[in-house]
Design an enzyme around this catalytic site. Structure first.
Site, PDB file in Angstrom:
ATOM      1  N   ASN A   1      66.391  73.380 110.343  1.00  0.00           N
ATOM      2  CA  ASN A   1      67.137  74.598 110.028  1.00  0.00           C
ATOM      3  C   ASN A   1      68.226  74.457 108.977  1.00  0.00           C
ATOM      4  OD1 ASN A   1      65.769  76.193 111.991  1.00  0.00           O
ATOM      5  ND2 ASN A   1      66.939  75.145 113.562  1.00  0.00           N
TER       6      ASN A   1
ATOM      7  N   PRO B   1      68.784  64.769 114.119  1.00  0.00           N
ATOM      8  CA  PRO B   1      68.490  65.860 115.048  1.00  0.00           C
ATOM      9  C   PRO B   1      67.470  66.828 114.440  1.00  0.00           C
ATOM     10  CG  PRO B   1      70.860  65.520 114.823  1.00  0.00           C
ATOM     11  CD  PRO B   1      70.192  64.677 113.767  1.00  0.00           C
ATOM     12  N   LEU B   2      66.461  67.184 115.214  1.00  0.00           N
ATOM     13  CA  LEU B   2      65.400  68.065 114.726  1.00  0.00           C
ATOM     14  C   LEU B   2      65.951  69.419 114.297  1.00  0.00           C
ATOM     15  CD1 LEU B   2      62.447  68.455 114.098  1.00  0.00           C
ATOM     16  CD2 LEU B   2      62.088  69.181 116.455  1.00  0.00           C
ATOM     17  N   CYS B   3      66.972  69.915 115.004  1.00  0.00           N
ATOM     18  CA  CYS B   3      67.529  71.217 114.621  1.00  0.00           C
ATOM     19  C   CYS B   3      68.122  71.157 113.215  1.00  0.00           C
ATOM     20  CB  CYS B   3      68.574  71.685 115.630  1.00  0.00           C
ATOM     21  SG  CYS B   3      69.979  70.580 115.836  1.00  0.00           S
ATOM     22  N   THR B   4      68.713  70.032 112.859  1.00  0.00           N
ATOM     23  CA  THR B   4      69.270  69.873 111.506  1.00  0.00           C
ATOM     24  C   THR B   4      68.150  69.784 110.484  1.00  0.00           C
ATOM     25  OG1 THR B   4      71.237  68.753 112.350  1.00  0.00           O
ATOM     26  CG2 THR B   4      70.693  68.391 110.026  1.00  0.00           C
TER      27      THR B   4
END
Length: 193
Positions: free
Chosen positions: A126, A120-123
């Site tokens: 961030n 996941p890009l958020c992981t």
């Protein structure tokens, strides 16, 4: 997906569990939650037995299967039924399921989950936790931004200069997040995946 992380609350870059709990506590005064930012496998059955329900926002099918198995085993061994709410997204597809062991389980519905292609890009952006997250970040965020081999040049997983640049960028990212395990070989593997 990231409705609970905003600039005004200072939650950008915070772990998902921490940001979500802070958001819920702002919306429902007096309600007390405790975020847990760990691998779910770090906890034993006694930890899970303290809850009436488990709410999962997990990033992998493997983790969902693990919690499913754990709660099912608790139900079968002790008779304690702990339902869990499983919710998540993969690209633009989202899901939310209530699973009540032992009568329902994730294994019976595996075909409802989209295959997980990438992290996941958020992981990655961030809250990286794995060396693979650092390599992916170097590949999909830093490479296009810095264009180390020239404008418009895509990553070539067979080019030693490209792998060397990605490896160095991934090592730098890993150091910033206190992550170990980034190797040249891992960088090659993640890049070619």
């Amino acid at each position: 997906k990231q409705w609970y992380r905003t600039q005004s609350t200072g939650d950008i870059g915070k772990p998902k569990a921490v940001a979500a709990v802070r958001s819920v506590m702002r919306r429902i005064p007096g309600l007390q939650y405790e975020p847990h930012y760990n691998k779910i496998q770090d906890f034993d059955d006694e930890f899970y037995l303290q809850f009436n329900i488990v709410i999962c926002g997990l990033d992998s099918v493997f983790a969902r299967r693990w919690i499913n198995s754990t709660l099912l085993n608790i139900a079968l061994k002790t008779g304690n039924i702990i339902p869990f709410l499983d919710g998540g997204t993969e690209a633009f597809k989202g899901h939310c399921r209530v699973v009540i062991p032992p009568d329902a389980c994730i294994e019976c519905n595996m075909d409802l989950y989209p295959p997980q292609q990438n992290f996941p890009l958020c992981t990655i952006a961030n809250t990286p936790r794995l060396p693979e997250h650092c390599v992916e970040y170097a590949k999909i965020v830093l490479w296009p931004k810095e264009q180390p081999c020239g404008e418009g040049i895509s990553v070539d997983g067979d080019n030693p200069d490209h792998i060397a640049w990605l490896y160095k960028a991934a090592v730098d990212r890993a150091k910033a997040y206190d992550i170990t395990g980034v190797t040249y070989r891992l960088t090659q593997g993640v890049t070619k995946r």
